[in-house]
Design a protein around this motif. Structure first.
Motif, PDB file in Angstrom:
ATOM      1  N   LYS A  41      50.264  27.045  58.295  1.00 27.82           N
ATOM      2  CA  LYS A  41      50.680  26.763  56.929  1.00 27.82           C
ATOM      3  C   LYS A  41      51.010  28.014  56.128  1.00 27.82           C
ATOM      4  CE  LYS A  41      48.322  22.323  56.430  1.00 27.82           C
ATOM      5  NZ  LYS A  41      47.420  21.499  55.580  1.00 27.82           N
ATOM      6  N   VAL A  42      50.871  29.168  56.737  1.00 27.82           N
ATOM      7  CA  VAL A  42      51.121  30.430  56.033  1.00 27.82           C
ATOM      8  C   VAL A  42      52.598  30.786  56.115  1.00 27.82           C
ATOM      9  CG1 VAL A  42      50.600  32.891  55.929  1.00 27.82           C
ATOM     10  CG2 VAL A  42      48.785  31.246  56.440  1.00 27.82           C
ATOM     11  N   SER A  43      53.153  31.178  54.979  1.00 25.69           N
ATOM     12  CA  SER A  43      54.554  31.580  54.935  1.00 25.69           C
ATOM     13  C   SER A  43      54.668  33.020  54.445  1.00 25.69           C
ATOM     14  CB  SER A  43      55.357  30.649  54.022  1.00 25.69           C
ATOM     15  OG  SER A  43      56.752  30.846  54.224  1.00 25.69           O
ATOM     16  N   ILE A  44      55.859  33.566  54.558  1.00 26.30           N
ATOM     17  CA  ILE A  44      56.130  34.960  54.188  1.00 26.30           C
ATOM     18  C   ILE A  44      57.462  35.018  53.466  1.00 26.30           C
ATOM     19  CG2 ILE A  44      56.594  37.288  55.082  1.00 26.30           C
ATOM     20  CD1 ILE A  44      54.844  36.579  57.494  1.00 26.30           C
ATOM     21  N   ALA A  45      57.503  35.765  52.363  1.00 28.67           N
ATOM     22  CA  ALA A  45      58.753  36.019  51.646  1.00 28.67           C
ATOM     23  C   ALA A  45      58.979  37.525  51.580  1.00 28.67           C
ATOM     24  CB  ALA A  45      58.698  35.418  50.245  1.00 28.67           C
ATOM     25  N   ILE A  46      60.224  37.937  51.776  1.00 23.71           N
ATOM     26  CA  ILE A  46      60.573  39.359  51.771  1.00 23.71           C
ATOM     27  C   ILE A  46      61.853  39.549  50.964  1.00 23.71           C
ATOM     28  CG2 ILE A  46      61.063  41.401  53.169  1.00 23.71           C
ATOM     29  CD1 ILE A  46      59.807  39.970  55.559  1.00 23.71           C
ATOM     30  N   LEU A  47      61.876  40.579  50.127  1.00 24.21           N
ATOM     31  CA  LEU A  47      63.049  40.876  49.312  1.00 24.21           C
ATOM     32  C   LEU A  47      63.352  42.368  49.425  1.00 24.21           C
ATOM     33  CD1 LEU A  47      64.814  39.179  47.298  1.00 24.21           C
ATOM     34  CD2 LEU A  47      63.449  40.193  45.469  1.00 24.21           C
ATOM     35  N   THR A  48      64.613  42.705  49.707  1.00 31.96           N
ATOM     36  CA  THR A  48      65.046  44.098  49.798  1.00 31.96           C
ATOM     37  C   THR A  48      66.153  44.345  48.782  1.00 31.96           C
ATOM     38  OG1 THR A  48      64.544  44.152  52.171  1.00 31.96           O
ATOM     39  CG2 THR A  48      65.987  45.877  51.320  1.00 31.96           C
ATOM     40  N   VAL A  49      66.008  45.410  47.981  1.00 28.82           N
ATOM     41  CA  VAL A  49      66.924  45.666  46.867  1.00 28.82           C
ATOM     42  C   VAL A  49      67.439  47.098  46.927  1.00 28.82           C
ATOM     43  CG1 VAL A  49      67.177  45.688  44.348  1.00 28.82           C
ATOM     44  CG2 VAL A  49      65.667  44.006  45.428  1.00 28.82           C
ATOM     45  N   ASP A 263      47.041  34.883  47.789  1.00 26.39           N
ATOM     46  CA  ASP A 263      48.292  35.645  47.818  1.00 26.39           C
ATOM     47  C   ASP A 263      48.007  37.064  48.290  1.00 26.39           C
ATOM     48  OD1 ASP A 263      50.075  33.701  46.037  1.00 26.39           O
ATOM     49  OD2 ASP A 263      48.184  33.988  44.969  1.00 26.39           O
ATOM     50  N   ALA A 264      48.820  37.550  49.207  1.00 24.69           N
ATOM     51  CA  ALA A 264      48.770  38.943  49.636  1.00 24.69           C
ATOM     52  C   ALA A 264      50.133  39.570  49.370  1.00 24.69           C
ATOM     53  CB  ALA A 264      48.404  39.044  51.115  1.00 24.69           C
ATOM     54  N   TRP A 265      50.140  40.731  48.710  1.00 23.95           N
ATOM     55  CA  TRP A 265      51.377  41.380  48.297  1.00 23.95           C
ATOM     56  C   TRP A 265      51.436  42.813  48.818  1.00 23.95           C
ATOM     57  CZ3 TRP A 265      54.515  38.655  44.619  1.00 23.95           C
ATOM     58  CH2 TRP A 265      53.898  37.565  43.990  1.00 23.95           C
ATOM     59  N   ALA A 266      52.645  43.308  48.999  1.00 27.40           N
ATOM     60  CA  ALA A 266      52.886  44.727  49.230  1.00 27.40           C
ATOM     61  C   ALA A 266      54.314  45.018  48.776  1.00 27.40           C
ATOM     62  CB  ALA A 266      52.698  45.102  50.694  1.00 27.40           C
ATOM     63  N   VAL A 267      54.457  46.002  47.896  1.00 26.25           N
ATOM     64  CA  VAL A 267      55.778  46.394  47.402  1.00 26.25           C
ATOM     65  C   VAL A 267      55.893  47.907  47.535  1.00 26.25           C
ATOM     66  CG1 VAL A 267      57.458  46.222  45.536  1.00 26.25           C
ATOM     67  CG2 VAL A 267      55.604  44.532  45.699  1.00 26.25           C
ATOM     68  N   GLY A 268      56.995  48.369  48.118  1.00 28.06           N
ATOM     69  CA  GLY A 268      57.174  49.802  48.308  1.00 28.06           C
ATOM     70  C   GLY A 268      58.613  50.227  48.073  1.00 28.06           C
ATOM     71  N   PHE A 269      58.786  51.529  47.807  1.00 28.04           N
ATOM     72  CA  PHE A 269      60.139  52.027  47.544  1.00 28.04           C
ATOM     73  C   PHE A 269      60.264  53.476  47.978  1.00 28.04           C
ATOM     74  CE2 PHE A 269      57.592  52.686  43.718  1.00 28.04           C
ATOM     75  CZ  PHE A 269      57.857  54.004  43.364  1.00 28.04           C
ATOM     76  N   VAL A 279      52.764  37.087  51.067  1.00 22.90           N
ATOM     77  CA  VAL A 279      52.242  36.254  52.148  1.00 22.90           C
ATOM     78  C   VAL A 279      51.250  35.261  51.547  1.00 22.90           C
ATOM     79  CG1 VAL A 279      51.100  36.202  54.393  1.00 22.90           C
ATOM     80  CG2 VAL A 279      52.426  38.216  53.723  1.00 22.90           C
ATOM     81  N   GLY A 280      51.349  34.002  51.930  1.00 27.59           N
ATOM     82  CA  GLY A 280      50.422  32.996  51.434  1.00 27.59           C
ATOM     83  C   GLY A 280      50.879  31.607  51.830  1.00 27.59           C
ATOM     84  N   ARG A 281      50.230  30.616  51.264  1.00 28.29           N
ATOM     85  CA  ARG A 281      50.596  29.233  51.498  1.00 28.29           C
ATOM     86  C   ARG A 281      51.387  28.703  50.309  1.00 28.29           C
ATOM     87  NH1 ARG A 281      45.610  25.819  54.016  1.00 28.29           N
ATOM     88  NH2 ARG A 281      46.706  24.249  52.772  1.00 28.29           N
ATOM     89  N   ALA A 282      52.436  27.945  50.595  1.00 26.17           N
ATOM     90  CA  ALA A 282      53.273  27.405  49.525  1.00 26.17           C
ATOM     91  C   ALA A 282      52.496  26.453  48.621  1.00 26.17           C
ATOM     92  CB  ALA A 282      54.485  26.688  50.124  1.00 26.17           C
ATOM     93  N   ASP A 283      51.442  25.817  49.159  1.00 29.35           N
ATOM     94  CA  ASP A 283      50.647  24.880  48.364  1.00 29.35           C
ATOM     95  C   ASP A 283      49.511  25.570  47.615  1.00 29.35           C
ATOM     96  OD1 ASP A 283      48.862  25.492  50.370  1.00 29.35           O
ATOM     97  OD2 ASP A 283      48.698  23.463  51.166  1.00 29.35           O
ATOM     98  N   ASN A 284      49.495  26.908  47.618  1.00 35.24           N
ATOM     99  CA  ASN A 284      48.498  27.707  46.898  1.00 35.24           C
ATOM    100  C   ASN A 284      47.103  27.580  47.505  1.00 35.24           C
ATOM    101  OD1 ASN A 284      48.017  29.631  44.855  1.00 35.24           O
ATOM    102  ND2 ASN A 284      47.116  28.079  43.521  1.00 35.24           N
TER     103      ASN A 284
END
Length: 303
Positions: A41-49, A263-269, A279-284
């Protein structure tokens, strides 16, 4: 009487996006591979800018579009989630910008009460007197809350909103409290990544765009802090300890873990790009062991 609806011929038959197809495919595969080890049930979202233009080079909204367990059809880069400690760099940026602190200022990491609010560190220990640089690199809660108290939580939130961050506050009707600095609000991966793009750009945020800029200048930016304060924060985050088996010093980054391991987060630049990972579950739902440094940071480093 049933009405017959006739679809109009689309005016534009081709839509060009700023996405890099090769990078998009690679990050989609990375998300699939990592999610397989985290639970069904765990999903991952990634954004690159692209830092120069705000163009989105890759956007992974979830894992497996057709998966009902992971709610794969949802774009989780737009989901409001608790950022945990991922907003701490912006507390320090404002404190540096206003002369309240400097990276080498000694701060107290000890039990403190702010009215009825008595925050604790993640490991429930204390380090005593510690430099602001180390306090941010180690993500200590008490020094961050103390600085937020000096800056003012309302002022902090106003500055974030002024540069375009959409924030969801608790609906209790009261004034925002110091808990907002430790994740007591909602923000999307898109907006959080945009704030970090602002740090990479010397304190100036710009809108994100899925359309190529075609050589045009990026949209007018909004300044969150002056360049010196943004440089201080970037320099501090460059020295943040990397996840296990990763090499340090390649880019500035920060992690976050929300209350209850949801929720688990990591943001880097670096100079050219900013990457945000959630990273987390869509249903919270809670996920035992879902910690930013242990789960999201390795994905960020691979990305």
């Amino acid at each position: 009487v049933a009405e017959q609806v006739v679809a109009e011929e689309p005016v534009v038959r081709e839509h060009r996006l700023s996405l890099d197809a090769h990078l998009q495919r690679n990050l989609e595969q990375l998300a699939r591979d990592r999610s397989a080890t985290l639970g069904e049930k765990v999903s991952i979202a990634i954004l690159t800018v692209d830092n120069a233009t705000g163009e989105v080079r890759a956007s992974v909204g979830g894992v497996d579009y057709f998966s009902t367990e992971r709610a794969g059809a949802l774009d989780l880069t737009r989901a409001l989630r608790s950022p945990g400690s991922a907003l701490k760099p912006f507390i320090y940026a404002l404190a540096f910008d206003n002369g309240i602190a400097h990276p080498e200022t000694m701060l107290e990491d000890r039990p403190m009460r702010f009215g009825l609010y008595a925050p604790e560190n993640f490991d429930q220990g204390f380090q005593g007197m510690v430099a602001a640089r180390k306090a941010l690199q180690d993500s200590l809660n008490l020094p961050a809350v103390d600085l937020l108290s000096a800056v003012g939580p309302q002022r902090f939130l106003t500055r974030l909103k002024d540069v375009g961050a959409g924030l969801a506050l608790p609906k209790d009707g009261g004034a925002p409290g110091l808990a907002v600095g430790l994740g007591g609000l909602g923000i999307t991966l898109q907006d959080l990544t945009r704030l970090y793009v602002g740090l990479a750009r010397g304190g100036e945020t710009i809108p994100l765009s899925l359309r190529p800029m075609s050589g045009a200048h990026p949209a007018q930016g909004n300044r969150f802090v002056e360049r010196v304060a943004a440089w201080y924060v970037a320099d501090v985050l460059l020295g943040a300890p990397p996840p296990l088996n990763a090499s340090p010093g390649h880019f500035a980054y920060k992690t976050g873990t929300s209350y209850g391991y949801r929720d688990a987060w990591a943001v880097g630049f670096d100079r050219t790009h900013t990457i945000g990972v959630w990273v987390g579950r869509a249903d919270n739902g809670a996920v035992p062991g879902l910690v930013g440094r242990a789960v999201a940071a390795p994905i960020l480093f691979d990305a």
